[in-house]
Design an enzyme around this catalytic site. Structure first.
Site, PDB file in Angstrom:
ATOM      1  N   CYS A   1       0.839  -1.200   0.000  1.00 51.30           N
ATOM      2  CA  CYS A   1       0.000   0.000   0.000  1.00 51.30           C
ATOM      3  C   CYS A   1       0.876   1.253   0.000  1.00 51.30           C
ATOM      4  O   CYS A   1       0.565   2.239  -0.690  1.00 51.30           O
ATOM      5  CB  CYS A   1      -0.949   0.001   1.195  1.00 51.30           C
TER       6      CYS A   1
ATOM      7  N   ASP B   1      10.328  -6.517  -8.883  1.00 52.05           N
ATOM      8  CA  ASP B   1      10.630  -7.135  -7.594  1.00 52.05           C
ATOM      9  C   ASP B   1      12.033  -6.742  -7.164  1.00 52.05           C
ATOM     10  O   ASP B   1      12.965  -6.707  -7.968  1.00 52.05           O
ATOM     11  CB  ASP B   1      10.510  -8.663  -7.722  1.00 52.05           C
TER      12      ASP B   1
ATOM     13  N   HIS C   1      -0.394  -8.587   1.023  1.00 50.77           N
ATOM     14  CA  HIS C   1      -1.220  -7.819   0.075  1.00 50.77           C
ATOM     15  C   HIS C   1      -1.146  -8.607  -1.227  1.00 50.77           C
ATOM     16  O   HIS C   1      -0.035  -8.817  -1.753  1.00 50.77           O
ATOM     17  CB  HIS C   1      -0.645  -6.398  -0.075  1.00 50.77           C
TER      18      HIS C   1
ATOM     19  N   HIS D   1      -6.532  -2.880  -1.104  1.00 51.07           N
ATOM     20  CA  HIS D   1      -5.873  -3.893  -0.274  1.00 51.07           C
ATOM     21  C   HIS D   1      -6.715  -5.166  -0.164  1.00 51.07           C
ATOM     22  O   HIS D   1      -7.838  -5.142   0.339  1.00 51.07           O
ATOM     23  CB  HIS D   1      -5.588  -3.336   1.126  1.00 51.07           C
TER      24      HIS D   1
ATOM     25  N   HIS E   1      -0.606 -10.241  -4.584  1.00 46.90           N
ATOM     26  CA  HIS E   1       0.265  -9.827  -5.692  1.00 46.90           C
ATOM     27  C   HIS E   1       0.561 -11.020  -6.565  1.00 46.90           C
ATOM     28  O   HIS E   1       0.586 -12.161  -6.105  1.00 46.90           O
ATOM     29  CB  HIS E   1       1.564  -9.194  -5.181  1.00 46.90           C
TER      30      HIS E   1
ATOM     31  N   ASN F   1       1.695 -16.383  -4.237  1.00 50.23           N
ATOM     32  CA  ASN F   1       1.879 -17.154  -3.015  1.00 50.23           C
ATOM     33  C   ASN F   1       0.792 -16.761  -2.021  1.00 50.23           C
ATOM     34  O   ASN F   1       0.488 -15.575  -1.859  1.00 50.23           O
ATOM     35  CB  ASN F   1       3.261 -16.884  -2.415  1.00 50.23           C
TER      36      ASN F   1
HETATM   37  P1  DGP Z   1       5.893 -13.124  -1.680  1.00 45.77           P
HETATM   38  O1  DGP Z   1       7.022 -13.855  -1.039  1.00 45.77           O
HETATM   39  O2  DGP Z   1       5.141 -13.963  -2.708  1.00 45.77           O
HETATM   40  O3  DGP Z   1       4.986 -12.490  -0.649  1.00 45.77           O
HETATM   41  O4  DGP Z   1       6.566 -11.962  -2.538  1.00 45.77           O
HETATM   42  C1  DGP Z   1       6.889 -10.722  -2.022  1.00 45.77           C
HETATM   43  C2  DGP Z   1       7.898 -10.122  -2.963  1.00 45.77           C
HETATM   44  O5  DGP Z   1       8.015  -8.746  -2.654  1.00 45.77           O
HETATM   45  C3  DGP Z   1       9.298 -10.719  -2.843  1.00 45.77           C
HETATM   46  O6  DGP Z   1       9.623 -11.392  -4.065  1.00 45.77           O
HETATM   47  C4  DGP Z   1      10.206  -9.519  -2.626  1.00 45.77           C
HETATM   48  C5  DGP Z   1       9.331  -8.338  -2.934  1.00 45.77           C
HETATM   49  N1  DGP Z   1       9.587  -7.173  -2.117  1.00 45.77           N
HETATM   50  C6  DGP Z   1       9.614  -7.126  -0.761  1.00 45.77           C
HETATM   51  N2  DGP Z   1       9.854  -5.870  -0.348  1.00 45.77           N
HETATM   52  C7  DGP Z   1       9.953  -5.108  -1.472  1.00 45.77           C
HETATM   53  C8  DGP Z   1      10.185  -3.731  -1.700  1.00 45.77           C
HETATM   54  O7  DGP Z   1      10.339  -2.916  -0.782  1.00 45.77           O
HETATM   55  N3  DGP Z   1      10.244  -3.318  -2.997  1.00 45.77           N
HETATM   56  C9  DGP Z   1      10.066  -4.186  -4.044  1.00 45.77           C
HETATM   57  N4  DGP Z   1      10.150  -3.682  -5.279  1.00 45.77           N
HETATM   58  N5  DGP Z   1       9.840  -5.500  -3.865  1.00 45.77           N
HETATM   59  C10 DGP Z   1       9.785  -5.943  -2.598  1.00 45.77           C
END
Ligand code: DGP
Length: 113
Positions: free
Chosen positions: A7, A30, A97, A46, A99, A86
């Protein structure tokens, strides 16, 4: 939600590398890419996870899937791509959240686990 990382990214309070956006969806790279293209497609509203989509707006969910396709096209993933979401601790969901990971740009593993 005020304490949700995604968010805050959607609101521009935390920087991100934007790839795509529309009125329902925001998509960004990512921070720990698992493939040459690794984009997160996130609904602006959300929703915790796939387990909670029963409460979500149909148009918003459809927009997420269309955005995954738009991102793949925009990123030139003509040879294929994978979309993963996931849900919960067994699937190692780390951000609460909803994704969708859009992965591509290399031959991906046959393994899904
Ligand atoms: P999951 O494990 O499926 O909940 O994926 C979460 C993803 O979010 C993980 O691959 C890393 C990414 N991630 C976590 N923090 C940040 C961030 O601050 N910025 C970005 N761009 N990605 C992030």
């Amino acid at each position: 939600m005020s304490d949700c990382l995604f968010c805050k990214i959607i609101a521009g309070e935390i920087p991100s590398a934007k790839v795509y956006e529309d009125d329902q969806v925001y998509a960004f790279r990512d921070i720990h890419p698992m493939a040459p293209t690794h984009v997160l497609v996130v609904p602006r509203h959300h929703i915790v996870s796939m387990a909670a989509v029963g409460e979500a707006d149909d148009a918003q969910l459809a927009a997420c899937l269309r955005a995954c396709s738009a991102v793949a096209l925009q990123e030139g993933l003509v040879n294929g791509f994978r979309v993963v979401t996931n849900c919960g601790p067994d699937a190692c969901q780390s951000v609460q959240h909803l994704h969708f990971h859009v992965l591509g740009g290399k031959q991906l593993s046959e393994k899904m686990d």
